[in-house]
Each structure stands twice: as structure tokens, then as C-alpha cells.
Design a protein around this motif. Structure first.
Motif, mmCIF file in Angstrom:
data_model
loop_
_atom_site.group_PDB
_atom_site.id
_atom_site.type_symbol
_atom_site.label_atom_id
_atom_site.label_comp_id
_atom_site.label_asym_id
_atom_site.label_seq_id
_atom_site.Cartn_x
_atom_site.Cartn_y
_atom_site.Cartn_z
ATOM 1 N N THR A 1 13.875 -15.414 12.532
ATOM 2 C CA THR A 1 12.781 -14.745 11.851
ATOM 3 C C THR A 1 12.651 -13.317 12.359
ATOM 4 O O THR A 1 13.130 -12.985 13.450
ATOM 5 C CB THR A 1 11.433 -15.470 12.078
ATOM 6 N N MET A 2 12.014 -12.485 11.565
ATOM 7 C CA MET A 2 11.769 -11.089 11.928
ATOM 8 C C MET A 2 10.374 -10.714 11.454
ATOM 9 O O MET A 2 10.055 -10.881 10.271
ATOM 10 C CB MET A 2 12.809 -10.175 11.262
ATOM 11 N N ARG A 3 9.549 -10.239 12.377
ATOM 12 C CA ARG A 3 8.215 -9.765 12.003
ATOM 13 C C ARG A 3 8.328 -8.326 11.519
ATOM 14 O O ARG A 3 8.948 -7.494 12.174
ATOM 15 C CB ARG A 3 7.263 -9.861 13.194
ATOM 16 N N CYS A 4 7.744 -8.051 10.373
ATOM 17 C CA CYS A 4 7.763 -6.690 9.844
ATOM 18 C C CYS A 4 6.798 -5.810 10.629
ATOM 19 O O CYS A 4 5.845 -6.301 11.251
ATOM 20 C CB CYS A 4 7.391 -6.702 8.356
ATOM 21 N N ASP A 5 7.055 -4.506 10.619
ATOM 22 C CA ASP A 5 6.226 -3.548 11.342
ATOM 23 C C ASP A 5 4.788 -3.602 10.825
ATOM 24 O O ASP A 5 4.536 -3.378 9.638
ATOM 25 C CB ASP A 5 6.811 -2.145 11.176
ATOM 26 N N ALA A 6 3.845 -3.883 11.733
ATOM 27 C CA ALA A 6 2.451 -4.117 11.330
ATOM 28 C C ALA A 6 1.823 -2.895 10.662
ATOM 29 O O ALA A 6 1.094 -3.030 9.668
ATOM 30 C CB ALA A 6 1.628 -4.543 12.544
ATOM 31 N N ALA A 7 2.081 -1.703 11.181
ATOM 32 C CA ALA A 7 1.485 -0.491 10.604
ATOM 33 C C ALA A 7 2.012 -0.239 9.202
ATOM 34 O O ALA A 7 1.261 0.152 8.299
ATOM 35 C CB ALA A 7 1.756 0.708 11.507
ATOM 36 N N LEU A 8 3.312 -0.469 8.995
ATOM 37 C CA LEU A 8 3.898 -0.282 7.673
ATOM 38 C C LEU A 8 3.354 -1.305 6.685
ATOM 39 O O LEU A 8 3.026 -0.975 5.541
ATOM 40 C CB LEU A 8 5.424 -0.380 7.750
ATOM 41 N N VAL A 9 3.267 -2.551 7.125
ATOM 42 C CA VAL A 9 2.720 -3.599 6.251
ATOM 43 C C VAL A 9 1.298 -3.259 5.847
ATOM 44 O O VAL A 9 0.931 -3.339 4.663
ATOM 45 C CB VAL A 9 2.777 -4.976 6.955
ATOM 46 N N GLN A 10 0.481 -2.857 6.822
ATOM 47 C CA GLN A 10 -0.912 -2.517 6.528
ATOM 48 C C GLN A 10 -1.004 -1.378 5.515
ATOM 49 O O GLN A 10 -1.817 -1.415 4.588
ATOM 50 C CB GLN A 10 -1.624 -2.139 7.828
ATOM 51 N N ALA A 11 -0.169 -0.357 5.690
ATOM 52 C CA ALA A 11 -0.198 0.783 4.768
ATOM 53 C C ALA A 11 0.247 0.379 3.365
ATOM 54 O O ALA A 11 -0.338 0.828 2.364
ATOM 55 C CB ALA A 11 0.694 1.902 5.298
ATOM 56 N N LEU A 12 1.260 -0.460 3.262
ATOM 57 C CA LEU A 12 1.748 -0.886 1.950
ATOM 58 C C LEU A 12 0.751 -1.795 1.246
ATOM 59 O O LEU A 12 0.568 -1.712 0.023
ATOM 60 C CB LEU A 12 3.109 -1.576 2.098
ATOM 61 N N VAL A 13 0.103 -2.671 2.005
ATOM 62 C CA VAL A 13 -0.930 -3.535 1.422
ATOM 63 C C VAL A 13 -2.074 -2.683 0.890
ATOM 64 O O VAL A 13 -2.551 -2.878 -0.237
ATOM 65 C CB VAL A 13 -1.436 -4.559 2.467
ATOM 66 N N ALA A 14 -2.525 -1.716 1.685
ATOM 67 C CA ALA A 14 -3.607 -0.832 1.242
ATOM 68 C C ALA A 14 -3.193 -0.023 0.026
ATOM 69 O O ALA A 14 -3.989 0.173 -0.909
ATOM 70 C CB ALA A 14 -4.008 0.096 2.391
ATOM 71 N N ALA A 15 -1.945 0.439 0.012
ATOM 72 C CA ALA A 15 -1.455 1.222 -1.124
ATOM 73 C C ALA A 15 -1.438 0.386 -2.400
ATOM 74 O O ALA A 15 -1.834 0.862 -3.471
ATOM 75 C CB ALA A 15 -0.059 1.745 -0.820
ATOM 76 N N ALA A 16 -0.972 -0.852 -2.286
ATOM 77 C CA ALA A 16 -0.941 -1.723 -3.459
ATOM 78 C C ALA A 16 -2.341 -1.906 -4.031
ATOM 79 O O ALA A 16 -2.557 -1.820 -5.247
ATOM 80 C CB ALA A 16 -0.325 -3.068 -3.096
ATOM 81 N N ARG A 17 -3.305 -2.127 -3.155
ATOM 82 C CA ARG A 17 -4.681 -2.330 -3.616
ATOM 83 C C ARG A 17 -5.239 -1.060 -4.243
ATOM 84 O O ARG A 17 -5.960 -1.117 -5.250
ATOM 85 C CB ARG A 17 -5.541 -2.801 -2.451
ATOM 86 N N THR A 18 -4.895 0.083 -3.663
ATOM 87 C CA THR A 18 -5.350 1.361 -4.220
ATOM 88 C C THR A 18 -4.833 1.545 -5.642
ATOM 89 O O THR A 18 -5.522 2.112 -6.497
ATOM 90 C CB THR A 18 -4.859 2.530 -3.331
ATOM 91 N N LEU A 19 -3.624 1.037 -5.900
ATOM 92 C CA LEU A 19 -3.023 1.173 -7.228
ATOM 93 C C LEU A 19 -3.423 0.053 -8.180
ATOM 94 O O LEU A 19 -2.913 -0.028 -9.299
ATOM 95 C CB LEU A 19 -1.497 1.227 -7.090
ATOM 96 N N GLY A 20 -4.297 -0.841 -7.717
ATOM 97 C CA GLY A 20 -4.816 -1.889 -8.600
ATOM 98 C C GLY A 20 -4.065 -3.203 -8.546
ATOM 99 O O GLY A 20 -4.277 -4.065 -9.408
ATOM 100 N N PHE A 21 -3.208 -3.387 -7.552
ATOM 101 C CA PHE A 21 -2.460 -4.638 -7.414
ATOM 102 C C PHE A 21 -3.010 -5.444 -6.242
ATOM 103 O O PHE A 21 -3.460 -4.878 -5.249
ATOM 104 C CB PHE A 21 -0.972 -4.351 -7.191
ATOM 105 N N GLN A 22 -2.946 -6.763 -6.354
ATOM 106 C CA GLN A 22 -3.330 -7.636 -5.256
ATOM 107 C C GLN A 22 -2.031 -8.118 -4.592
ATOM 108 O O GLN A 22 -1.364 -9.005 -5.109
ATOM 109 C CB GLN A 22 -4.142 -8.832 -5.756
ATOM 110 N N PRO A 23 -1.641 -7.517 -3.472
ATOM 111 C CA PRO A 23 -0.351 -7.854 -2.878
ATOM 112 C C PRO A 23 -0.357 -9.229 -2.210
ATOM 113 O O PRO A 23 -1.387 -9.692 -1.726
ATOM 114 C CB PRO A 23 -0.160 -6.750 -1.833
ATOM 115 N N ASP A 24 0.789 -9.850 -2.207
ATOM 116 C CA ASP A 24 0.980 -11.130 -1.535
ATOM 117 C C ASP A 24 1.757 -10.869 -0.248
ATOM 118 O O ASP A 24 2.781 -10.190 -0.276
ATOM 119 C CB ASP A 24 1.748 -12.095 -2.438
ATOM 120 N N THR A 25 1.271 -11.403 0.871
ATOM 121 C CA THR A 25 1.911 -11.153 2.167
ATOM 122 C C THR A 25 2.621 -12.382 2.720
ATOM 123 O O THR A 25 2.941 -12.446 3.900
ATOM 124 C CB THR A 25 0.879 -10.659 3.197
ATOM 125 N N ALA A 26 2.874 -13.366 1.868
ATOM 126 C CA ALA A 26 3.547 -14.588 2.310
ATOM 127 C C ALA A 26 4.944 -14.271 2.837
ATOM 128 O O ALA A 26 5.562 -13.276 2.451
ATOM 129 C CB ALA A 26 3.638 -15.579 1.148
#
Length: 200
Positions: free
Chosen positions: A73-98
Motif C-alpha cells: 500500500t501507499m499513502r498519498c500525500d496528505a496536503a495534496l489530497v486535502q487541496a484536491l478534495v477542497a478544489a473538487a468541492r469548490t468546483l461543485g463536485f463531491q469527491p470520493d476518497t476511498a
């Protein structure tokens, strides 16, 4: 920072959306990728296949970790994940982090359910191959196909698949949605990088 786009379609979408970025046409399973310096940020951008029925085509995926069939397994970079999740929501999408599975080939049919039962939401063929490389890794994917809207394994060889009339229905559907979804992934990435104030 490198942005890896596995296919030419994904490369086109990323280049169009992020014209000044270091976008690499990495190839399926990273076959064309030459690597990156230790400590580099590497983001894989493009499409994925859903393993669970709840993930419909068009869903934005920002997995927190990625697994391989051998159990690594590999954990993704937490700061990058947080920024991408926030960006998706800003653009009107509900991101899935599974969790995302990285498989050596397309996962289709009953095999989707087997991996879903192990906790994976979607599948690609690239991100997990970055495990153990001392890189800051994240991936932004958009669901292309799902258990309810699947594609044939024959699309691994597009040149021969287009010659098969029984696949033309899939071809028309892919031509309609795949560019839109690839551009969606790139748009979320662009917004995420702007939020991080990260030079692309």
C-alpha cells in the motif's frame, strides 16, 4: 513537480488545462515514464474504473491511499489530497476518497466485486507503481466506467477494438464522455494547485 497522464487523451486534457505545467505522457502502466528526483511531487491525472456501484461515471476520485494486488500500500500525500478534495468541492463536485487499487490490467466483470469487497472503490493501472520511490504522490481521477456501465477488455488495444462493430456502441459512448471526464480531472488538479500555490 510532474503531472503524469497515462494516455494521449489524458495528456491532451492536462496540457490544455495546465499549459505551463510539466505534464508527461507517461503511458499505460507508466510504460513511457522516465522517473523523477527523490522528494519530487508527482500527481497522476486522468480516468479510472469504479469497483462499486455507488461510484457513477463522472465521479471525482481523490484517494487517500492506494493498494496493489500483492498487498503493498501507499499513502498519498496528505496536503495534496486535502487541496484536491477542497478544489473538487469548490468546483461543485463531491469527491470520493476511498482507496484506489492499481491493477496490471483492466478489472472487469465479477472481479470488480471481489476487489470492492476488499475495500477498494476504484481502479487504475499507474498510481500504485509509484510506491517506494521517495516521492510525494497524489492522484486525481474521474470515473469513466462502472459495474453498471462497463467497457470491454479489448479497448486495451484500441486500434483493433475500433474495427469490431459490436464495440461501436461503447466507442460512441467513450468518445462522448471520456474527453469531458479527462478535462474534469485536469480542472480539479489546476484548482488544487492554485489553492496550494504550488508551481506546476
Amino acid at each position: 513537480m510532474q503531472i503524469l497522464a497515462p494516455t494521449l487523451l489524458e495528456y491532451w486534457a492536462a496540457r490544455r488545462t495546465l499549459p505551463g505545467a510539466d505534464v508527461r505522457w507517461a503511458g499505460v502502466r507508466l510504460a513511457r515514464w522516465k522517473g523523477a528526483r527523490d522528494g519530487s511531487i508527482v500527481v497522476v491525472c486522468g480516468l479510472a474504473g469504479a469497483l462499486t456501484r455507488g461510484l457513477r461515471p463522472g465521479t471525482v476520485l481523490v484517494p487517500e491511499w492506494v493498494g496493489l494486488p500483492d498487498g503493498r500500500t501507499m499513502r498519498c500525500d496528505a496536503a495534496l489530497v486535502q487541496a484536491l478534495v477542497a478544489a473538487a468541492r469548490t468546483l461543485g463536485f463531491q469527491p470520493d476518497t476511498a482507496p484506489l487499487l492499481t491493477a496490471p490490467s483492466l478489472v472487469l466483470g465479477a472481479t470488480r466485486q471481489e476487489w470492492a469487497e476488499r475495500g477498494f472503490g476504484a481502479v487504475d493501472m499507474e498510481t500504485g507503481l509509484l510506491a517506494g520511490r521517495n516521492l510525494r504522490v497524489a492522484t486525481i481521477r474521474v470515473v469513466l466506467d462502472s459495474p453498471d456501465q462497463g467497457i470491454s477488455r479489448e479497448w486495451l488495444s484500441p486500434a483493433s477494438a475500433v474495427l469490431r462493430p459490436r464495440l461501436w456502441g461503447e466507442l460512441f459512448w467513450l468518445c462522448r464522455v471520456a474527453p469531458t471526464y479527462a478535462l474534469r480531472a485536469a480542472a480539479v488538479l489546476k484548482s488544487g494547485l492554485e489553492q496550494l500555490q504550488c508551481p506546476a
